[in-house]
Enzyme design. Structure first.
Site, PDB file in Angstrom:
ATOM      1  N   TYR A 118      -2.106   0.204  11.112  1.00 35.04           N
ATOM      2  CA  TYR A 118      -2.084  -0.387   9.763  1.00 35.04           C
ATOM      3  C   TYR A 118      -0.787  -0.070   8.999  1.00 35.04           C
ATOM      4  O   TYR A 118      -0.144  -0.987   8.464  1.00 35.04           O
ATOM      5  CB  TYR A 118      -3.329   0.099   9.014  1.00 35.04           C
ATOM      6  CG  TYR A 118      -3.480  -0.340   7.582  1.00 35.04           C
ATOM      7  CD1 TYR A 118      -3.912  -1.625   7.258  1.00 35.04           C
ATOM      8  CD2 TYR A 118      -3.235   0.542   6.534  1.00 35.04           C
ATOM      9  CE1 TYR A 118      -4.089  -2.015   5.936  1.00 35.04           C
ATOM     10  CE2 TYR A 118      -3.411   0.160   5.220  1.00 35.04           C
ATOM     11  CZ  TYR A 118      -3.832  -1.110   4.917  1.00 35.04           C
ATOM     12  OH  TYR A 118      -4.005  -1.483   3.598  1.00 35.04           O
ATOM     13  N   SER A 129       0.862  -1.186   0.000  1.00 42.25           N
ATOM     14  CA  SER A 129       0.000   0.000   0.000  1.00 42.25           C
ATOM     15  C   SER A 129       0.895   1.232   0.000  1.00 42.25           C
ATOM     16  O   SER A 129       2.082   1.143   0.353  1.00 42.25           O
ATOM     17  CB  SER A 129      -0.860  -0.012   1.269  1.00 42.25           C
ATOM     18  OG  SER A 129      -1.487   1.228   1.474  1.00 42.25           O
TER      19      SER A 129
HETATM   20  N1  NAD Z   1      -8.846  -0.844  -1.095  1.00 48.68           N
HETATM   21  C1  NAD Z   1      -7.826  -0.014  -0.989  1.00 48.68           C
HETATM   22  O1  NAD Z   1      -7.983   1.217  -1.075  1.00 48.68           O
HETATM   23  C2  NAD Z   1      -6.431  -0.567  -0.794  1.00 48.68           C
HETATM   24  C3  NAD Z   1      -5.360   0.310  -0.967  1.00 48.68           C
HETATM   25  C4  NAD Z   1      -4.065  -0.155  -0.794  1.00 48.68           C
HETATM   26  C5  NAD Z   1      -3.848  -1.480  -0.453  1.00 48.68           C
HETATM   27  N2  NAD Z   1      -4.896  -2.310  -0.286  1.00 48.68           N
HETATM   28  C6  NAD Z   1      -4.595  -3.710   0.077  1.00 48.68           C
HETATM   29  O2  NAD Z   1      -5.130  -4.564  -0.907  1.00 48.68           O
HETATM   30  C7  NAD Z   1      -5.498  -5.809  -0.321  1.00 48.68           C
HETATM   31  C8  NAD Z   1      -6.951  -6.128  -0.679  1.00 48.68           C
HETATM   32  O3  NAD Z   1      -7.769  -5.074  -0.214  1.00 48.68           O
HETATM   33  P1  NAD Z   1      -9.290  -4.889  -0.651  1.00 48.68           P
HETATM   34  O4  NAD Z   1      -9.549  -3.452  -0.654  1.00 48.68           O
HETATM   35  O5  NAD Z   1      -9.589  -5.696  -1.858  1.00 48.68           O
HETATM   36  O6  NAD Z   1     -10.005  -5.512   0.646  1.00 48.68           O
HETATM   37  P2  NAD Z   1     -11.449  -6.195   0.815  1.00 48.68           P
HETATM   38  O7  NAD Z   1     -11.786  -6.004   2.262  1.00 48.68           O
HETATM   39  O8  NAD Z   1     -12.392  -5.717  -0.231  1.00 48.68           O
HETATM   40  O9  NAD Z   1     -11.123  -7.726   0.559  1.00 48.68           O
HETATM   41  C9  NAD Z   1     -10.189  -8.407   1.377  1.00 48.68           C
HETATM   42  C10 NAD Z   1     -10.533  -9.886   1.411  1.00 48.68           C
HETATM   43  O10 NAD Z   1      -9.557 -10.511   2.269  1.00 48.68           O
HETATM   44  C11 NAD Z   1     -10.227 -11.424   3.123  1.00 48.68           C
HETATM   45  N3  NAD Z   1      -9.469 -11.588   4.354  1.00 48.68           N
HETATM   46  C12 NAD Z   1      -9.281 -10.664   5.327  1.00 48.68           C
HETATM   47  N4  NAD Z   1      -8.569 -11.196   6.332  1.00 48.68           N
HETATM   48  C13 NAD Z   1      -8.306 -12.495   5.985  1.00 48.68           C
HETATM   49  C14 NAD Z   1      -7.639 -13.563   6.628  1.00 48.68           C
HETATM   50  N5  NAD Z   1      -7.134 -13.414   7.848  1.00 48.68           N
HETATM   51  N6  NAD Z   1      -7.529 -14.734   5.978  1.00 48.68           N
HETATM   52  C15 NAD Z   1      -8.079 -14.904   4.756  1.00 48.68           C
HETATM   53  N7  NAD Z   1      -8.753 -13.929   4.105  1.00 48.68           N
HETATM   54  C16 NAD Z   1      -8.864 -12.739   4.717  1.00 48.68           C
HETATM   55  C17 NAD Z   1     -11.591 -10.788   3.393  1.00 48.68           C
HETATM   56  O11 NAD Z   1     -12.545 -11.754   3.807  1.00 48.68           O
HETATM   57  C18 NAD Z   1     -11.908 -10.170   2.039  1.00 48.68           C
HETATM   58  O12 NAD Z   1     -12.668 -11.034   1.222  1.00 48.68           O
HETATM   59  C19 NAD Z   1      -5.240  -5.662   1.176  1.00 48.68           C
HETATM   60  O13 NAD Z   1      -3.993  -6.216   1.518  1.00 48.68           O
HETATM   61  C20 NAD Z   1      -5.219  -4.162   1.376  1.00 48.68           C
HETATM   62  O14 NAD Z   1      -4.465  -3.774   2.503  1.00 48.68           O
HETATM   63  C21 NAD Z   1      -6.195  -1.899  -0.447  1.00 48.68           C
END
Ligand code: NAD
Length: 259
Positions: free
Chosen positions: A156, A143
C-alpha cells in the site's frame, strides 16, 4: 456569505462512504455540482438517496476507476449531466496490506490498479475538458503512507508514494494551462476501512485504542475533518497552491516514538 464552491463541477470517486461521502456532503454545502462514482453501485445509490441537496446537483454512476474505458465513458456522462468538469477529487482507494515476501502478484496489481492507475485514468479523462475550459483543480487523496512506512502494510505505501509522483507530474505538466494538482495526506481516519483494519487483529478494542494512542491528541480524525481540508484545496482560496501535499494527521507523522 458566498458559497465557497459555487461554479465548481466536481467529479468525485469513492463517494459511497467514508472520506468520499464526507467530501460530497461538504462540497454540496458549499454550492458545488457533483458527479459521484463508486464501484459499489448499490451502496452509492443508497448514499445518494440519503444526501441533502439544498442547492447544486448530484449525478452518480457505478464504475471501477481501474477501468480506463469505463471511466472515460462516465466522465462524458458527468459532463453532459452537470456541465464541463472543472474539479476532480481522486479519493477511491483500497488497503492492500502484506509484507514484501508474502504479497502476491494479484495483490500488487490490485493495489497499483486502484491506488495509482485509477487516479491517472480519471485525470486523463478529465484533463482535456479542464484544459479546454481554461483550467481547474485536481486533488489526490494520499496518506501519511505516502512518505512513511509502517511495517506489514506492503505494498500500500508503495502506491501511496507513487500517488505523490503522479500529483507532481500532472501539476508540472499542466500548470501553464491553469490546472492545479495537489495531494491531501490524512493520517488515520475513522471510516469502514479503519474498522476493517482493526478487525484484522484478534482484539478490535485494543487495536483501536493502540491507534488512538499513537496520535499526539489521543484521537484520530473524523472524515469531516479531512473533507474540510479538501474543500479548501479544491476551492479558489489557494490559487497558487500547486504540486503540494497538505498533511492532515493531527501531528502523527512528526511524532518520534521512544525506542
Ligand atoms: N481511512 C483512513 O484511515 C485513511 C487514511 C489515509 C488515507 N486514506 C485514503 O482515503 C481514501 C478514502 O478512504 P476511506 O477510508 O474513506 O475508504 P472506504 O473504504 O471507507 O471508502 C472507499 C470507497 O472507495 C470505493 N472504491 C474502492 N475501490 C474502487 C474502485 N476501484 N473504483 C471505484 N470505487 C472504488 C469503495 O467501494 C468505497 O466506497 C483512500 O484513498 C484511502 O487510501 C484513508
Amino acid at each position: 456569505m458566498a458559497e465557497r464552491l459555487s461554479g465548481k463541477r466536481i467529479f468525485l470517486t469513492g463517494a459511497a462512504q467514508g472520506i468520499g461521502l464526507a467530501i460530497a456532503e461538504a462540497c454540496l454545502a458549499e454550492g458545488a455540482r457533483l458527479f459521484l462514482v463508486d464501484r459499489d453501485g448499490a451502496l452509492l445509490d443508497k448514499t445518494v438517496a440519503g444526501l441533502a441537496v439544498p442547492r447544486g446537483h448530484v449525478g452518480h454512476a457505478a464504475a471501477d476507476i481501474s477501468d480506463g474505458a469505463a471511466i472515460a465513458a462516465v466522465v462524458s456522462q458527468a459532463a453532459a449531466e452537470i456541465g464541463p468538469i472543472n474539479a476532480l477529487i481522486n479519493n477511491a482507494g483500497v488497503n492492500v496490506f502484506s509484507t514484501p515476501l508474502e504479497a502476491t502478484e494479484e495483490e500488487w496489481n490490485r493495489n497499483f490498479d486502484v491506488n495509482v492507475k485509477g487516479a491517472w485514468n480519471c485525470s486523463k479523462a478529465v484533463l482535456p475538458g479542464m484544459i479546454a475550459s481554461g483550467g481547474g483543480a485536481i486533488l489526490n487523496i494520499a496518506s501519511t503512507h505516502s512518505f512513511t512506512i509502517i511495517p506489514h502494510t506492503f505494498p500500500y505505501p508503495v502506491a501511496k508514494h507513487a500517488l505523490l509522483g503522479l500529483t507532481k507530474s500532472l501539476a508540472l505538466e499542466y500548470a501553464a494551462q491553469g490546472v492545479r494538482v495537489n495531494a491531501l495526506a490524512p493520517g488515520y481516519v475513522e471510516t469502514q476501512k479503519a474498522i476493517d483494519y482493526w478487525n484484522s487483529f484478534a482484539d478490535l478494542a485494543t487495536a483501536r485504542a493502540n491507534t488512538m494512542a499513537l496520535h499526539p491528541g489521543g484521537r484520530i480524525a473524523t472524515a469531516r475533518e479531512i473533507a474540510l481540508a479538501a474543500v479548501f484545496m479544491i476551492s479558489d482560496e489557494c490559487p497558487f497552491m500547486n504540486a503540494a501535499t497538505l498533511v492532515v494527521d493531527g501531528g502523527l507523522s512528526q511524532l518520534q516514538h521512544p525506542a
